[in-house]
Design an enzyme around this catalytic site. Structure first.
Site, mmCIF file in Angstrom:
data_model
loop_
_atom_site.group_PDB
_atom_site.id
_atom_site.type_symbol
_atom_site.label_atom_id
_atom_site.label_comp_id
_atom_site.label_asym_id
_atom_site.label_seq_id
_atom_site.Cartn_x
_atom_site.Cartn_y
_atom_site.Cartn_z
ATOM 1 N N HIS A 1 15.762 5.993 0.625
ATOM 2 C CA HIS A 1 14.899 4.807 0.653
ATOM 3 C C HIS A 1 14.007 4.693 -0.588
ATOM 4 O O HIS A 1 13.541 3.604 -0.909
ATOM 5 C CB HIS A 1 14.028 4.816 1.911
ATOM 6 C CG HIS A 1 14.831 4.947 3.153
ATOM 7 N ND1 HIS A 1 15.659 3.952 3.625
ATOM 8 C CD2 HIS A 1 14.968 5.990 4.012
ATOM 9 C CE1 HIS A 1 16.259 4.355 4.731
ATOM 10 N NE2 HIS A 1 15.855 5.584 4.978
ATOM 11 N N HIS B 1 11.418 3.778 6.535
ATOM 12 C CA HIS B 1 12.266 3.301 5.452
ATOM 13 C C HIS B 1 11.502 2.628 4.322
ATOM 14 O O HIS B 1 11.937 2.692 3.171
ATOM 15 C CB HIS B 1 13.299 2.311 5.982
ATOM 16 C CG HIS B 1 14.283 2.934 6.912
ATOM 17 N ND1 HIS B 1 15.297 2.209 7.496
ATOM 18 C CD2 HIS B 1 14.421 4.206 7.374
ATOM 19 C CE1 HIS B 1 16.020 3.007 8.268
ATOM 20 N NE2 HIS B 1 15.495 4.221 8.224
ATOM 21 N N CYS C 1 -5.006 -11.267 11.980
ATOM 22 C CA CYS C 1 -5.316 -12.696 12.003
ATOM 23 C C CYS C 1 -4.555 -13.285 13.186
ATOM 24 O O CYS C 1 -4.076 -12.537 14.037
ATOM 25 C CB CYS C 1 -4.990 -13.384 10.669
ATOM 26 S SG CYS C 1 -3.253 -13.574 10.245
ATOM 27 N N GLY C 2 -4.416 -14.576 13.265
ATOM 28 C CA GLY C 2 -3.765 -15.185 14.419
ATOM 29 C C GLY C 2 -2.327 -14.752 14.607
ATOM 30 O O GLY C 2 -1.913 -14.360 15.696
ATOM 31 N N THR C 3 -1.543 -14.813 13.541
ATOM 32 C CA THR C 3 -0.134 -14.395 13.604
ATOM 33 C C THR C 3 0.123 -13.090 12.879
ATOM 34 O O THR C 3 1.180 -12.490 13.048
ATOM 35 C CB THR C 3 0.787 -15.457 12.970
ATOM 36 O OG1 THR C 3 0.449 -15.577 11.589
ATOM 37 C CG2 THR C 3 0.687 -16.785 13.693
ATOM 38 N N GLY C 4 -0.790 -12.674 12.037
ATOM 39 C CA GLY C 4 -0.585 -11.508 11.177
ATOM 40 C C GLY C 4 0.066 -11.887 9.860
ATOM 41 O O GLY C 4 0.070 -11.101 8.918
ATOM 42 N N VAL C 5 0.599 -13.092 9.787
ATOM 43 C CA VAL C 5 1.364 -13.498 8.608
ATOM 44 C C VAL C 5 0.460 -13.835 7.421
ATOM 45 O O VAL C 5 0.630 -13.291 6.329
ATOM 46 C CB VAL C 5 2.295 -14.690 8.937
ATOM 47 C CG1 VAL C 5 2.981 -15.206 7.685
ATOM 48 C CG2 VAL C 5 3.328 -14.278 9.976
ATOM 49 N N ARG D 1 14.851 2.110 -3.318
ATOM 50 C CA ARG D 1 14.499 0.730 -2.998
ATOM 51 C C ARG D 1 13.020 0.458 -3.272
ATOM 52 O O ARG D 1 12.660 -0.612 -3.771
ATOM 53 C CB ARG D 1 14.848 0.426 -1.547
ATOM 54 C CG ARG D 1 16.343 0.496 -1.312
ATOM 55 C CD ARG D 1 16.701 0.443 0.141
ATOM 56 N NE ARG D 1 18.134 0.683 0.289
ATOM 57 C CZ ARG D 1 18.668 1.398 1.250
ATOM 58 N NH1 ARG D 1 17.909 1.958 2.176
ATOM 59 N NH2 ARG D 1 19.965 1.568 1.311
ATOM 60 N N ASP E 1 -9.748 -11.854 10.075
ATOM 61 C CA ASP E 1 -10.476 -13.117 10.054
ATOM 62 C C ASP E 1 -11.113 -13.299 11.430
ATOM 63 O O ASP E 1 -11.128 -12.365 12.249
ATOM 64 C CB ASP E 1 -9.561 -14.287 9.675
ATOM 65 C CG ASP E 1 -8.487 -14.599 10.718
ATOM 66 O OD1 ASP E 1 -8.411 -13.912 11.752
ATOM 67 O OD2 ASP E 1 -7.713 -15.545 10.479
#
Length: 148
Positions: free
Chosen positions: A132, A97, A64-68, A135, A7
């Site tokens: 792994h 993993h 982005c700002g936080t990546g979240v 999972r 962004d």
């Protein structure tokens, strides 16, 4: 080839990583955003995720700002395992993993040098497989349930 997207807040860090990829000779395609004009991250997270999920691109890097926020958008696409990293250890283990296929970085969280280290480790670390894989198969089963 690597798919890139950001962004407006992640744009400057994306440019720094693009220069890093150029130095390393790693090919990429930028899916936008192309400047610091205000925009919304979901469309860029989705574009990169779809490019990776289709196998057109091996991996993706999003910013982005936080990546979240952008990682949440990317993770809505089946087959995507986007991870937000702000340290090298998480970057390495997410590949070993979890076979993460998109790395998300927050431009307000990590500086340029750390971001380069995280990207380098993430790109160079192979998936370990073995114990792994079960999972990841379970995660795929969850995705299949959501599609129905």
């Amino acid at each position: 080839m690597i798919a890139l997207g950001s962004d407006h807040v992640g744009y400057e860090l994306k440019k720094i990583i693009m220069e890093y990829l150029d130095e390393k000779g790693i090919p990429y395609k930028d899916f936008g955003h192309y400047d610091q004009e205000r925009t919304d991250y979901p469309m860029f997270g989705e574009a990169v995720a779809r490019a990776v999920a289709s196998s057109e691109f091996e991996k993706g890097l999003i910013f982005c700002g936080t990546g979240v926020g952008i990682s949440i958008a990317a993770n809505k696409v089946n087959g995507i395992r986007a991870v937000v990293c702000s340290d090298c250890y998480t970057a390495k283990l997410s590949r070993l993993h979890n076979n993460s296929n998109i790395l998300s970085l927050g431009s307000r969280v990590v500086g340029a040098d750390l971001a380069k280290m995280i990207v380098e480790i993430w790109l160079e670390t192979p998936y370990e497989g073995g114990r792994h894989q079960n999972r990841l198969d379970l995660i795929s089963e969850i995705e299949k349930k959501e599609c129905n």
